[in-house]
Motif scaffolding. Structure first.
Motif, PDB file in Angstrom:
ATOM      1  N   ARG A 178       0.948  -1.309  -0.194  1.00  0.00           N
ATOM      2  CA  ARG A 178      -0.112   0.281  -0.101  1.00  0.00           C
ATOM      3  C   ARG A 178       0.977   1.258   0.029  1.00  0.00           C
ATOM      4  O   ARG A 178       0.930   1.861  -1.076  1.00  0.00           O
ATOM      5  N   LYS A 179       1.692   1.069   0.835  1.00  0.00           N
ATOM      6  CA  LYS A 179       2.562   2.167   0.805  1.00  0.00           C
ATOM      7  C   LYS A 179       3.301   2.407  -0.187  1.00  0.00           C
ATOM      8  O   LYS A 179       3.243   3.665  -1.135  1.00  0.00           O
ATOM      9  N   ALA A 180       3.978   1.631  -0.946  1.00  0.00           N
ATOM     10  CA  ALA A 180       4.651   1.357  -2.417  1.00  0.00           C
ATOM     11  C   ALA A 180       3.359   2.188  -3.058  1.00  0.00           C
ATOM     12  O   ALA A 180       3.941   3.100  -4.478  1.00  0.00           O
ATOM     13  N   ARG A 181       1.945   1.719  -3.025  1.00  0.00           N
ATOM     14  CA  ARG A 181       1.224   2.222  -5.027  1.00  0.00           C
ATOM     15  C   ARG A 181       1.328   3.498  -4.315  1.00  0.00           C
ATOM     16  O   ARG A 181       1.185   4.654  -5.570  1.00  0.00           O
ATOM     17  N   ALA A 182       1.301   4.466  -3.318  1.00  0.00           N
ATOM     18  CA  ALA A 182       0.950   5.163  -2.690  1.00  0.00           C
ATOM     19  C   ALA A 182       2.164   6.593  -3.165  1.00  0.00           C
ATOM     20  O   ALA A 182       1.848   7.403  -4.092  1.00  0.00           O
ATOM     21  N   VAL A 183       3.707   5.841  -2.650  1.00  0.00           N
ATOM     22  CA  VAL A 183       4.536   6.759  -3.633  1.00  0.00           C
ATOM     23  C   VAL A 183       3.991   7.045  -5.194  1.00  0.00           C
ATOM     24  O   VAL A 183       5.067   8.175  -5.361  1.00  0.00           O
ATOM     25  N   VAL A 184       4.222   5.772  -5.759  1.00  0.00           N
ATOM     26  CA  VAL A 184       4.680   5.688  -6.896  1.00  0.00           C
ATOM     27  C   VAL A 184       3.234   6.424  -7.627  1.00  0.00           C
ATOM     28  O   VAL A 184       3.321   7.386  -8.587  1.00  0.00           O
ATOM     29  N   GLY A 185       2.405   6.490  -7.097  1.00  0.00           N
ATOM     30  CA  GLY A 185       1.128   6.720  -7.487  1.00  0.00           C
ATOM     31  C   GLY A 185       1.727   8.994  -6.956  1.00  0.00           C
ATOM     32  O   GLY A 185       1.268   9.299  -8.609  1.00  0.00           O
ATOM     33  N   ASN A 186       2.519   8.852  -6.490  1.00  0.00           N
ATOM     34  CA  ASN A 186       2.305  10.526  -6.168  1.00  0.00           C
ATOM     35  C   ASN A 186       3.263  11.100  -7.277  1.00  0.00           C
ATOM     36  O   ASN A 186       4.159  11.579  -8.201  1.00  0.00           O
ATOM     37  N   LEU A 187       4.540  10.157  -7.273  1.00  0.00           N
ATOM     38  CA  LEU A 187       5.880  10.429  -8.265  1.00  0.00           C
ATOM     39  C   LEU A 187       5.068  10.385  -9.528  1.00  0.00           C
ATOM     40  O   LEU A 187       5.804  11.374 -10.802  1.00  0.00           O
ATOM     41  N   ARG A 188       4.313   9.341 -10.252  1.00  0.00           N
ATOM     42  CA  ARG A 188       3.852   9.885 -11.517  1.00  0.00           C
ATOM     43  C   ARG A 188       3.627  11.701 -11.476  1.00  0.00           C
ATOM     44  O   ARG A 188       3.019  11.660 -12.848  1.00  0.00           O
ATOM     45  N   LYS A 210      15.886  -1.118 -11.297  1.00  0.00           N
ATOM     46  CA  LYS A 210      15.839  -2.802 -10.294  1.00  0.00           C
ATOM     47  C   LYS A 210      15.539  -3.232  -9.962  1.00  0.00           C
ATOM     48  O   LYS A 210      14.963  -4.105  -9.184  1.00  0.00           O
ATOM     49  N   SER A 211      13.992  -2.407  -9.730  1.00  0.00           N
ATOM     50  CA  SER A 211      13.032  -3.082  -9.330  1.00  0.00           C
ATOM     51  C   SER A 211      11.296  -3.467 -10.054  1.00  0.00           C
ATOM     52  O   SER A 211      11.210  -2.814 -10.747  1.00  0.00           O
ATOM     53  N   PRO A 212      11.452  -4.790 -10.312  1.00  0.00           N
ATOM     54  CA  PRO A 212      10.464  -5.719 -10.969  1.00  0.00           C
ATOM     55  C   PRO A 212       8.905  -4.872 -10.332  1.00  0.00           C
ATOM     56  O   PRO A 212       8.374  -4.205 -11.027  1.00  0.00           O
ATOM     57  N   GLU A 213       8.802  -4.364  -8.987  1.00  0.00           N
ATOM     58  CA  GLU A 213       7.618  -4.020  -8.520  1.00  0.00           C
ATOM     59  C   GLU A 213       7.523  -2.906  -8.641  1.00  0.00           C
ATOM     60  O   GLU A 213       5.972  -2.439  -9.022  1.00  0.00           O
ATOM     61  N   PHE A 214       8.138  -1.914  -8.893  1.00  0.00           N
ATOM     62  CA  PHE A 214       8.770  -0.557  -8.961  1.00  0.00           C
ATOM     63  C   PHE A 214       7.575  -0.513 -10.663  1.00  0.00           C
ATOM     64  O   PHE A 214       6.746   0.547 -10.473  1.00  0.00           O
ATOM     65  N   ALA A 215       8.409  -0.885 -11.313  1.00  0.00           N
ATOM     66  CA  ALA A 215       7.962  -1.214 -12.909  1.00  0.00           C
ATOM     67  C   ALA A 215       6.700  -0.966 -13.108  1.00  0.00           C
ATOM     68  O   ALA A 215       6.388  -0.833 -14.010  1.00  0.00           O
ATOM     69  N   GLU A 216       5.956  -2.503 -12.511  1.00  0.00           N
ATOM     70  CA  GLU A 216       5.401  -2.794 -12.817  1.00  0.00           C
ATOM     71  C   GLU A 216       3.696  -1.693 -12.546  1.00  0.00           C
ATOM     72  O   GLU A 216       3.220  -1.377 -12.725  1.00  0.00           O
ATOM     73  N   LEU A 217       4.573  -1.369 -11.204  1.00  0.00           N
ATOM     74  CA  LEU A 217       3.452  -0.132 -10.659  1.00  0.00           C
ATOM     75  C   LEU A 217       3.269   1.422 -11.325  1.00  0.00           C
ATOM     76  O   LEU A 217       2.669   1.750 -11.716  1.00  0.00           O
ATOM     77  N   TRP A 218       4.418   1.178 -12.061  1.00  0.00           N
ATOM     78  CA  TRP A 218       4.683   2.714 -12.511  1.00  0.00           C
ATOM     79  C   TRP A 218       4.387   2.143 -13.977  1.00  0.00           C
ATOM     80  O   TRP A 218       3.669   3.212 -14.831  1.00  0.00           O
ATOM     81  N   GLY A 219       4.031   1.396 -14.442  1.00  0.00           N
ATOM     82  CA  GLY A 219       3.369   0.724 -15.604  1.00  0.00           C
ATOM     83  C   GLY A 219       1.690   0.692 -15.317  1.00  0.00           C
ATOM     84  O   GLY A 219       0.842   0.797 -16.760  1.00  0.00           O
ATOM     85  N   ASP A 220       1.239   0.919 -14.433  1.00  0.00           N
ATOM     86  CA  ASP A 220       0.080   0.555 -13.920  1.00  0.00           C
ATOM     87  C   ASP A 220      -0.399   2.159 -14.116  1.00  0.00           C
ATOM     88  O   ASP A 220      -1.675   2.239 -14.498  1.00  0.00           O
ATOM     89  N   HIS A 221       0.500   3.416 -14.144  1.00  0.00           N
ATOM     90  CA  HIS A 221      -0.153   4.819 -14.488  1.00  0.00           C
ATOM     91  C   HIS A 221      -0.789   5.158 -13.606  1.00  0.00           C
ATOM     92  O   HIS A 221      -1.634   6.016 -13.781  1.00  0.00           O
ATOM     93  N   ARG A 222      -1.086   4.775 -12.255  1.00  0.00           N
ATOM     94  CA  ARG A 222      -1.789   4.859 -11.351  1.00  0.00           C
ATOM     95  C   ARG A 222      -1.446   6.343 -10.378  1.00  0.00           C
ATOM     96  O   ARG A 222      -0.321   6.183 -10.553  1.00  0.00           O
ATOM     97  N   VAL A 223      -2.624   7.326 -10.525  1.00  0.00           N
ATOM     98  CA  VAL A 223      -2.456   8.591 -10.201  1.00  0.00           C
ATOM     99  C   VAL A 223      -2.875   9.064  -8.644  1.00  0.00           C
ATOM    100  O   VAL A 223      -3.925   9.041  -8.464  1.00  0.00           O
ATOM    101  N   ARG A 224      -2.422   9.391  -7.710  1.00  0.00           N
ATOM    102  CA  ARG A 224      -2.515   9.860  -6.446  1.00  0.00           C
ATOM    103  C   ARG A 224      -1.819  11.127  -5.484  1.00  0.00           C
ATOM    104  O   ARG A 224      -0.316  10.248  -5.056  1.00  0.00           O
ATOM    105  N   PRO A 225      -1.812  12.468  -5.331  1.00  0.00           N
ATOM    106  CA  PRO A 225      -1.161  12.190  -3.617  1.00  0.00           C
ATOM    107  C   PRO A 225      -0.665  12.076  -2.698  1.00  0.00           C
ATOM    108  O   PRO A 225      -2.227  11.450  -2.645  1.00  0.00           O
ATOM    109  N   CYS A 226       0.223  12.189  -2.407  1.00  0.00           N
ATOM    110  CA  CYS A 226       0.814  11.584  -1.173  1.00  0.00           C
ATOM    111  C   CYS A 226      -0.071  12.979   0.077  1.00  0.00           C
ATOM    112  O   CYS A 226       1.094  14.025  -0.071  1.00  0.00           O
ATOM    113  N   GLU A 227      -1.091  12.401   0.279  1.00  0.00           N
ATOM    114  CA  GLU A 227      -1.513  13.761   1.944  1.00  0.00           C
ATOM    115  C   GLU A 227      -1.203  13.003   2.591  1.00  0.00           C
ATOM    116  O   GLU A 227      -0.123  11.780   3.143  1.00  0.00           O
ATOM    117  N   GLY A 228      -2.633  13.247   3.784  1.00  0.00           N
ATOM    118  CA  GLY A 228      -2.540  12.717   5.332  1.00  0.00           C
ATOM    119  C   GLY A 228      -3.030  11.348   4.848  1.00  0.00           C
ATOM    120  O   GLY A 228      -3.431  10.651   4.089  1.00  0.00           O
TER     121      GLY A 228
END
Length: 281
Positions: A178-188, A210-228
């Motif tokens: 869940r944390k990884a999805r949130a961080v990648v969504g904000n980076l998008r 270096k990270s297949p998990e990052f590559a998969e999440l990045w390829g999903d193109h979900r966007v979400r700001p990291c807030e509270g």
């Protein structure tokens, strides 16, 4: 990758997650050749020609009108954050990539986190580089690293890199996915706003390799700001604790965020754990 390429990837990713029944189309029993909706189905729902929509996905059509973007956002069932990201991608022309200067910590942000002696706090740059942290912030999130590293631009820790490549940081989060999805969504979102940032592009490229998990999440193109948001942490010194992360965007430095971490409401054990970390730092 150019902005038009990012736009096409985003449209394809959002199209692939929709099923015919999601948009009121018949759920055909036969096996479909594509994942999600077809291009012509999205074009029909948005009221544009299939050829024009195809050009958008292929990066051959830019500067779509506001009416077209609204229609596409509705057809793709985009949420408000995704709609904003779509406009960022569609409204920019490719620009020459340049290597920006290292970010400089705003002195008011430094003074703020230093004044919070018992609250874990840090300042992040737009690429999630740690520009500064106070003692409790370092002890909570990265006690295994050099506390003075943020003071040297070349050695600054990057929280996204640590999350995916540093096993200590990975083990800190009980719900790491869940944390990884949130961080990648904000980076998008950041990448859409700054398509010419060579350092950001380098970070994304490094993590994708270096990270297949990052590559998969990045390829999903979900966007979400990291807030509270709340997290369950497994800290190596004080054990499990529930915390809430607050991300503040100071008006004097909109490219930097001040992150404060507090115990979850009503969780006395977490509060005592944070107090212990503040005393032992």
């Amino acid at each position: 990758m150019g902005v038009t390429g990012q736009l096409g990837e985003f449209l394809r990713a959002r199209r692939s997650r929709l099923r015919p029944e999601d948009v009121g189309l018949p759920a055909f029993p036969e096996r479909r050749r594509v994942s999600g909706l077809r291009r012509e189905e999205i074009a029909h729902l948005a009221g544009v020609s299939p050829s024009y929509y195809t050009r958008l996905e292929q990066g051959h059509a830019v500067n779509a009108s506001e009416e077209v973007l609204n229609a596409l956002a509705g057809a793709l069932h985009l949420d408000p954050h995704e709609r904003s990201h779509l406009r960022e991608l569609a409204g920019r022309r490719p620009r020459t990539s340049c290597r920006p200067a290292p970010e400089r910590l705003h002195p008011m942000n430094r003074a703020l986190i230093d004044s919070l002696r018992d609250v874990p706090a840090l300042v992040l740059g737009r690429r999630t580089d740690v520009l500064a942290w106070n003692g409790p912030g370092h002890a909570l999130l990265a006690g295994h690293t050099d506390p003075t590293a943020p003071e040297r631009a070349a050695d600054r820790p990057n929280l996204t890199r640590m999350l995916f490549l540093d096993p200590h940081t990975r083990e800190l989060y009980a719900d790491w996915p869940r944390k990884a999805r949130a961080v990648v969504g904000n980076l998008r979102l950041v990448a859409g706003r700054h398509p010419d940032d060579a350092l950001l592009a380098g970070l994304i490229g490094e993590l994708s390799m270096k990270s297949p998990e990052f590559a998969e999440l990045w390829g999903d193109h979900r966007v979400r700001p990291c807030e509270g948001e709340g997290h369950e942490l497994h800290h190596p010194l004080v054990g499990p604790l529930a915390v809430t992360q607050h991300s503040l965007m100071p008006p004097h430095s909109p490219q930097q965020s001040v992150v404060l971490i507090t115990a979850a409401t009503g969780d006395d054990a977490a509060r005592h754990a944070l107090e212990l970390l503040a005393r032992t730092d």
